[in-house]
Design a protein around this motif. Structure first.
Motif, PDB file in Angstrom:
ATOM      1  N   ILE A   3       0.964 -23.870 -33.375  1.00  0.00           N
ATOM      2  CA  ILE A   3       0.915 -24.901 -32.335  1.00  0.00           C
ATOM      3  C   ILE A   3       0.068 -26.059 -32.845  1.00  0.00           C
ATOM      4  O   ILE A   3      -1.062 -25.859 -33.306  1.00  0.00           O
ATOM      5  N   ILE A  44      -4.902 -24.714 -24.121  1.00  0.00           N
ATOM      6  CA  ILE A  44      -4.119 -23.728 -24.876  1.00  0.00           C
ATOM      7  C   ILE A  44      -4.992 -22.530 -25.216  1.00  0.00           C
ATOM      8  O   ILE A  44      -4.569 -21.366 -25.096  1.00  0.00           O
ATOM      9  N   VAL A  70      -1.504 -29.882 -31.888  1.00  0.00           N
ATOM     10  CA  VAL A  70      -1.811 -30.873 -30.861  1.00  0.00           C
ATOM     11  C   VAL A  70      -2.377 -32.093 -31.565  1.00  0.00           C
ATOM     12  O   VAL A  70      -3.319 -31.975 -32.355  1.00  0.00           O
ATOM     13  N   LYS A  73      -0.672 -24.045 -38.643  1.00  0.00           N
ATOM     14  CA  LYS A  73      -0.811 -23.302 -37.388  1.00  0.00           C
ATOM     15  C   LYS A  73       0.492 -23.424 -36.603  1.00  0.00           C
ATOM     16  O   LYS A  73       1.218 -24.411 -36.719  1.00  0.00           O
ATOM     17  N   GLU A  75      -5.841 -28.879 -26.382  1.00  0.00           N
ATOM     18  CA  GLU A  75      -6.175 -27.769 -27.284  1.00  0.00           C
ATOM     19  C   GLU A  75      -7.044 -26.734 -26.569  1.00  0.00           C
ATOM     20  O   GLU A  75      -6.853 -25.516 -26.719  1.00  0.00           O
ATOM     21  N   VAL A 124      -3.856 -22.666 -33.370  1.00  0.00           N
ATOM     22  CA  VAL A 124      -3.727 -24.052 -32.913  1.00  0.00           C
ATOM     23  C   VAL A 124      -4.409 -24.985 -33.908  1.00  0.00           C
ATOM     24  O   VAL A 124      -5.547 -24.728 -34.319  1.00  0.00           O
TER      25      VAL A 124
END
Length: 459
Positions: free
Chosen positions: A173, A143, A175, A171, A140, A155
Motif C-alpha cells: 500500500i 491504514i 500513500v 510496500k 497512513e 505501507v
C-alpha cells in the motif's frame, strides 16, 4: 451590512444539544445519501443495496477487528451505501461526495485493505493520493489503525524526502502526493504494474488545481488501464464533477444534498472588525478562548502566518506556525505537537484546510476570508467549508469565527453564507463580555461531550 446582519442566528446551542451516537464514533446528522449507479451497474440483475453491519460485507476478519478497535460498531450512512459498491466484483469506479466526519477515509481504507493480497507485502497493489504530506501521513495513520491486526500490513509514504534516489517503493500500500509519486514512477523506483486500486482524496482540489490536476492525470496515465478508481471529497463543484466523470469513467456515485454539506455541529460566527489593523488586537483578545481546547487560525499567505506568529509570541502568547515553506520533517513534527496537545494554537495557510483530523480542535478562526480567482476576486465557499470542518469533529460541537473588516470581506462572507444557506452569529468587538459568553457556551458544551478521544482519523 444589513444583508449579513439579517442572517444572524439565535444563540449557540446549549450544552448537550449535539450528542454523540453511542454506537458509532461518527457524527451522524440527519442527512440523506443519494446513490446513482453507473450504466454498467444498472445492467446487473441484482444491484447491490446497503450493508447495515460490517459483517455483511465479507471483510477479512483482521479488518473487522481493526474497525471494532477503532470503535466503528456499524457503518455510517455513507459507508453502508458506498462499501458494497466499492467492494463488488468486478471492481467499479466510485465518485463519492461526503462531508468530513461521515467516515469517508475509513470507507476507502477498508476497501483498500480488502483489495490487497497481504501475502505479497513487497508488491505495490494500492495507491492513495492526497494533496499534502500532512493528509498523506494522516491516511497512513488510519491504514495503520484499521489494519493493525493484519499480519503482513505494509505501507509506504511516497512524499517528499521519504524515499532516497537509490531506494524502491516496496510496500503493498502506497500513500503519497502526486508530484512525488510521478517522479518515483518515472525513475522506475515504483513498480505500478500490479496496482489494483487508485484512491484520490480531496478530489475536488486534486483534479481542479492546474498543478495537482495535471500531475494526477499523468500518474493515472502511467497506471494499469483496468485499475479501480475511487474519488472522494467533501465538495465537488460542477466543473470538477464533469472532469471527475471522465477521470473515473462509468463510476457509481454517492453524494449529499448541497444544503446538507455544512457541518451541523459548528456554530458559525463572524466578527465585524473596525479595520484591517484591528484584526490583530481582536485575535489576541480571543487567545484565552483559543486555549480552552485547540485552535487553528487560517491566514492568506505564508508571510502573514509567520508575521502574526512572531508578533503574538513577542506579546507573550504561545502559538505555532505551519505552512509549506517548512521542510517535510519539520512539518511532521509541528503537526504531531499540535495533535498531541503540546501546541494548542496553530497558525497556518490552506495547507491544513483539508482533511486533517485533530479531535481536540474546538475553534477555527478565519483571520482572512478564503478567496480565489485572479487577484482574489471571488469568494471560495469550498475552502471555507473545508476550513471550518477542522472543528466540530466526531459528533462534537465547535466554533468558527470569520473576521471581516471592509466591504470586500463582508461581500465575500455574505456570498458564502448564501451559498451554504447558513445563518451567522454576530460577535461584537465592543462588547467583549457577551462575545466571550457566546463562544464559551459552545466550547464548554463540546468539552462536556468529549468523553471519548478517537484513536484515528474519520474524515
Amino acid at each position: 451590512m444589513s444583508d449579513l446582519a439579517s442572517r444572524i442566528s439565535q444563540p449557540a446551542p446549549a450544552q448537550g444539544e449535539a450528542q454523540q451516537d453511542n454506537d458509532s464514533r461518527l457524527q451522524e446528522n440527519s442527512y440523506d445519501v443519494e446513490v446513482q449507479l453507473s450504466d454498467l451497474q444498472q445492467d446487473t440483475d441484482n444491484p447491490l443495496g446497503s450493508a447495515h453491519t460490517f459483517e455483511e460485507l465479507g471483510l477479512p476478519a483482521e479488518v473487522l477487528k481493526g474497525l471494532s478497535a477503532m470503535r466503528f460498531q456499524k457503518p455510517s450512512k455513507v459507508q453502508e451505501k458506498a462499501l458494497p459498491l466499492m467492494l463488488a466484483d468486478p471492481p467499479r469506479n466510485m465518485i463519492a461526495q461526503s462531508q468530513s466526519g461521515t467516515g469517508k477515509t475509513a470507507a476507502f481504507v477498508t476497501t483498500v485493505l480488502s483489495r490487497v493480497d497481504h501475502s505479497k507485502p513487497t508488491q505495490p497493489q494500492a495507491l492513495l493520493l492526497a494533496p499534502s504530506r500532512e493528509l498523506a501521513r494522516q491516511i497512513e495513520m488510519v491504514i495503520g489503525h484499521i489494519g493493525q491486526f493484519l499480519p503482513n500490513l505494509a505501507v509506504a509514504a511516497a512524499i517528499p524526502s521519504s524515499i532516497p534516489r537509490d531506494g524502491r517503493v516496496d510496500k503493498s500500500i502506497v500513500v503519497g502526493t502526486p508530484g512525488t509519486v510521478m517522479d518515483l514512477i518515472r525513475r522506475r523506483q515504483f513498480d505500478v504494474s500490479q496496482l489494483r486500486v487508485l484512491v484520490i482524496d480531496e478530489a475536488d482540489n486534486m483534479l481542479d488545481q492546474q498543478g495537482l490536476g495535471d500531475q494526477c492525470t499523468r500518474v493515472k496515465n502511467m497506471l494499469p488501464k483496468n485499475i479501480q478508481i475511487l474519488l472522494f471529497s467533501a465538495t465537488f463543484p460542477d466543473k470538477v464533477m464533469k472532469y471527475a466523470m471522465t477521470f473515473a469513467p462509468n463510476a457509481n456515485m454517492i453524494k449529499l444534498k448541497v444544503q446538507e454539506l455544512t457541518v451541523k455541529g459548528i456554530s458559525q460566527m463572524y466578527m465585524d472588525c473596525p479595520s484591517e489593523s484591528d484584526k490583530y488586537d481582536i485575535l489576541c483578545k480571543l487567545y484565552g478562548l483559543m486555549n480552552i481546547g485547540s485552535s487553528i487560525i487560517f491566514v492568506k499567505t505564508r508571510e502573514s502566518a509567520t508575521q502574526i506568529q512572531q508578533r503574538m509570541t513577542n506579546d507573550g502568547h504561545k502559538v505555532s506556525v505551519l505552512h509549506g515553506a517548512y521542510e517535510g520533517s519539520a512539518r511532521d513534527a509541528l503537526l504531531e505537537e499540535f495533535r498531541t496537545g503540546k501546541s494548542k494554537v496553530l497558525i497556518t495557510t490552506n495547507v491544513l484546510a483539508r482533511g486533517i483530523d485533530v479531535s481536540t480542535v474546538s475553534m477555527v478562526i478565519n483571520y482572512d476570508i478564503p478567496m480565489k480567482g485572479v487577484g482574489d476576486s471571488m469568494h471560495d465557499t469550498e475552502t471555507y467549508l473545508h476550513r471550518i470542518g477542522r472543528t466540530g469533529r466526531f459528533g462534537r460541537v465547535g466554533v468558527s469565527i470569520t473576521f471581516i473588516s471592509d466591504k470586500k470581506s463582508f461581500d465575500a462572507l455574505n456570498a458564502i453564507a448564501h451559498d451554504l444557506e447558513i445563518d451567522l452569529v454576530a460577535l461584537k468587538p465592543d462588547d467583549w463580555d457577551e462575545t466571550e459568553a457566546q463562544v464559551q457556551r459552545v466550547i464548554k458544551s463540546s468539552r462536556a461531550q468529549a468523553d471519548f478521544v478517537p484513536s484515528g482519523g474519520a474524515a
